[in-house]
Write a protein that holds these residues in place. Structure first.
Motif, PDB file in Angstrom:
ATOM      1  N   GLY A   1       3.168   3.597  -8.764  1.00 33.48           N
ATOM      2  CA  GLY A   1       1.985   2.873  -8.300  1.00 33.48           C
ATOM      3  C   GLY A   1       1.991   1.417  -8.685  1.00 33.48           C
TER       4      GLY A   1
ATOM      5  N   LEU B   1       0.833  -1.210   0.000  1.00 32.44           N
ATOM      6  CA  LEU B   1       0.000   0.000   0.000  1.00 32.44           C
ATOM      7  C   LEU B   1       0.864   1.256   0.000  1.00 32.44           C
ATOM      8  N   CYS B   2       1.973   1.209   0.717  1.00 32.54           N
ATOM      9  CA  CYS B   2       2.894   2.342   0.713  1.00 32.54           C
ATOM     10  C   CYS B   2       3.417   2.586  -0.700  1.00 32.54           C
TER      11      CYS B   2
ATOM     12  N   ARG C   1       2.596   6.777  -5.522  1.00 28.99           N
ATOM     13  CA  ARG C   1       2.689   6.500  -6.967  1.00 28.99           C
ATOM     14  C   ARG C   1       3.463   7.568  -7.740  1.00 28.99           C
TER      15      ARG C   1
ATOM     16  N   GLY D   1       0.606   3.906  -2.803  1.00 27.93           N
ATOM     17  CA  GLY D   1       0.255   5.259  -2.353  1.00 27.93           C
ATOM     18  C   GLY D   1       1.261   6.304  -2.817  1.00 27.93           C
TER      19      GLY D   1
END
Lengths: 248, 339
Positions: free
Chosen positions: B140, B129-130, B135, B133
């Protein structure tokens, strides 16, 4: 050498031991006895660092060891055995013991010394020192010997032996008792022997501490314990104690 | 350290392998070398995972470490101009820090087995997710590329993809380093401690083993190896994406591959990499090349290989819990004893 003062251990609202104090002198074999549920295993585990006592103080050779983790207790010089042997099955017998020599002395010896100490400990208890021997197929008596060898390999000054006689036949019990006596003689190790069978233990211990309901009810000479009414009461019931008192 | 003659022969064969490939397949040398390089790189990563996995420390989160290895290295190169020669060590430090951050409290709280696996699962998702996030930097979920330096062959930029021969020897060195780490651990007293605590933590502590510290040490080493592997993999692929190097899927591939090969023996994870790479590549070629199946199912056939790959792995793990190498060794031992 070991001093336990006002030890209390609560499990939730239940107090397994409510006020236990005793001392162990250097070179002594102390029997810590009591019926099932009297709190001897709890006391033992508090000393060995498995449980953190709720209150009280445990000191060893003048140092406070209360609440220290099990590995630190081992490094301080207290070795232990387990009531039910807990060998490491993935390791050979020799590796089991060498591991204890290496980590038990906090990696202060070199590898060669540690393998030699492992072999010595195995020899002392009478187990084979060949590197290929595995724990597979070892009987109860042999596993208890391995348990002892493992504790000895960490070169303890004090050995906590937990109910070493469980699951042994009478001749094996006698052998085990002789072995503890021999360990003290050969190595000069102080021993606290936790046991609920009184018979064989009485022959080799210098002193007994009897626990009942989490408290010390007797501390002294083993022969005295056998005629002490409080001890007889917990072991044989009130009637037997009365009969004993009535005896001329 | 004495070298077993069988290993010396094996090593010599590995050194000779790319030249043999060049001689036998002059036209498709690049393709075959690519397969072998990937095998070696994954073998090192699987070995890194098995380093802790063999002691019952089952992590489903090692995709986080390979991801950190790859992303931190590439981000530092792309945005700070920092050479991977420094970037890779930095990435390893970051991965180890994360491993300790997750490991310390869970080992202290005696989080084991399934719970530990779940915790590491959360960790890899957090890292993914990091990446997604951020991106603007990471590209991304589409991924990104390390900026190409010169002609794509550079020691300074640790880029070697353009020359498969060099890439092969880089991969071989990386894999060999992984095997040496394994051997070091295998011959250490710490291995005994880890075997012991893998079975019984209380009894291990009673003989003086600092259970938390031993677990942290092996976790940190395992994370470092996977971060290193991830970084080199990124430098070789010249592309990084959450799906190829950083996600849960990567974690699972690591676990499956290592377990299929056998996690208790030195070459188990390597054989696992060989097997999984050959299997997935073989299935892919078979399904893409099959005229009949294409006629029957159209382009949907392209995803069939992944499905069958998954089923085969499941069957493998159920019927060969010791893995290919573990089972083979057991068979050999019995055979020897019998005769």
């Amino acid at each position: 050498m070991l001093a336990v003062e006002g030890l209390v251990k609560m499990f939730g609202g239940f107090s397994a031991i409510s006020n236990v104090s005793f001392r162990v002198g250097k070179g002594e074999i102390l029997g810590l006895i009591g019926p099932n549920g009297s709190g001897k295993s709890t006391t033992f585990n508090c000393i060995a660092g498995l449980y953190v006592p709720t209150r009280g103080r445990i000191s060893f050779e003048g140092h406070d060891i209360t609440g220290k983790p099990a590995n630190a207790i081992c490094h301080a010089g207290i070795g232990r055995t387990f009531q039910i042997p807990r060998p490491f099955h993935k390791l050979t017998v020799l590796e089991n013991v060498a591991l204890a020599a290496w980590f038990g002395q906090n990696r202060t010896v070199n590898r060669e010394q540690c393998w030699r100490q492992a072999a010595e400990a195995l020899e002392l208890v009478g187990l084979p020192t060949t590197p290929e021997t595995t724990t597979e197929g070892m009987g109860a008596a042999a596993l208890k010997k391995l348990e002892l060898a493992r504790a000895l390999a960490s070169q303890p000054k004090l050995l906590l032996a937990d109910e070493s006689l469980n699951g042994l036949d009478p001749s094996e019990m006698n052998q085990a008792a002789d072995m503890l006596e021999m360990i003290r003689r050969e190595r000069g190790i102080t021993i606290v022997w936790v046991e609920h069978i009184m018979g064989v233990l009485m022959r080799v211990v210098d002193r007994v501490v009897v626990l009942d309901h989490g408290e010390v009810i007797y501390d002294g000479d083993p022969h005295g314990a056998q005629s002490n009414s409080a001890v007889i009461e917990v072991y044989l019931g009130r009637e037997a104690a009365k009969r004993e008192e009535a005896r001329p | 350290m004495k070298l077993n003659p069988a290993y010396a022969v094996g090593l010599a064969a590995l050194v000779a392998l790319p030249f043999a490939i060049r001689a036998v397949f002059p036209g498709s040398e690049k393709y075959y070398l690519h397969i072998v390089i990937q095998m070696l790189l994954w073998a090192q990563i699987y070995t890194g995972w098995a380093l802790m996995g063999r002691f019952g420390l089952t992590s489903l989160g090692h995709g986080a470490f390979t991801g950190i290895g790859a992303y931190v290295t590439v981000m530092l190169w792309n945005f700070a101009g920092l050479t991977p020669l420094i970037g890779i060590p930095v990435a390893i430090v970051v991965a180890v820090a994360l491993a300790l951050l997750i490991g310390y409290p869970s080992f202290l709280q005696r989080i084991r087995g399934h719970y530990f696996a779940l915790l590491t699962l959360a960790m890899v998702e957090f890292v993914r997710l990091c990446i997604v996030g951020l991106r603007d930097f990471t590209g991304g979920s589409l991924g990104t590329q390390p900026a190409r330096y010169g002609d794509g062959i550079s020691f300074y930029a640790v880029q070697f993809e353009a020359d498969r021969m060099i890439a092969y020897f880089v991969a071989l060195a990386v894999w060999l380093a992984g095997i040496l780490v394994w051997v070091r651990v295998d011959r250490s007293m710490d291995r005994f401690a880890l075997e012991a605590l893998g079975q019984d933590e209380e009894a291990a502590a009673a003989v003086g083993i600092n259970v938390t510290r031993e677990k942290l040490k092996i976790t940190a080493l395992s994370a470092a190896m996977c971060a290193f592997g991830g970084a080199i993999f990124a430098q070789y692929q010249m592309y990084i994406g959450p799906d190829t190097i950083a996600g849960f899927g990567v974690s699972l591939n690591i676990v499956f591959g290592a377990v299929a090969g056998g996690i208790g023996v030195m070459l188990g994870p390597t054989i696992g990499a060989l097997f999984t790479q050959l299997l997935s590549e073989g299935l892919r070629m078979f399904f893409q090349g099959s005229v009949t199946l294409n006629a029957m199912f159209g382009s949907r056939v392209l995803s069939l290989d992944t499905l069958i790959y998954g089923v085969l792995l499941v069957l493998f793990i159920i019927h060969m819990p010791r893995g290919i190498v573990g089972t083979a060794m057991e068979y050999w031992r019995k055979h020897k004893r019998g005769s």
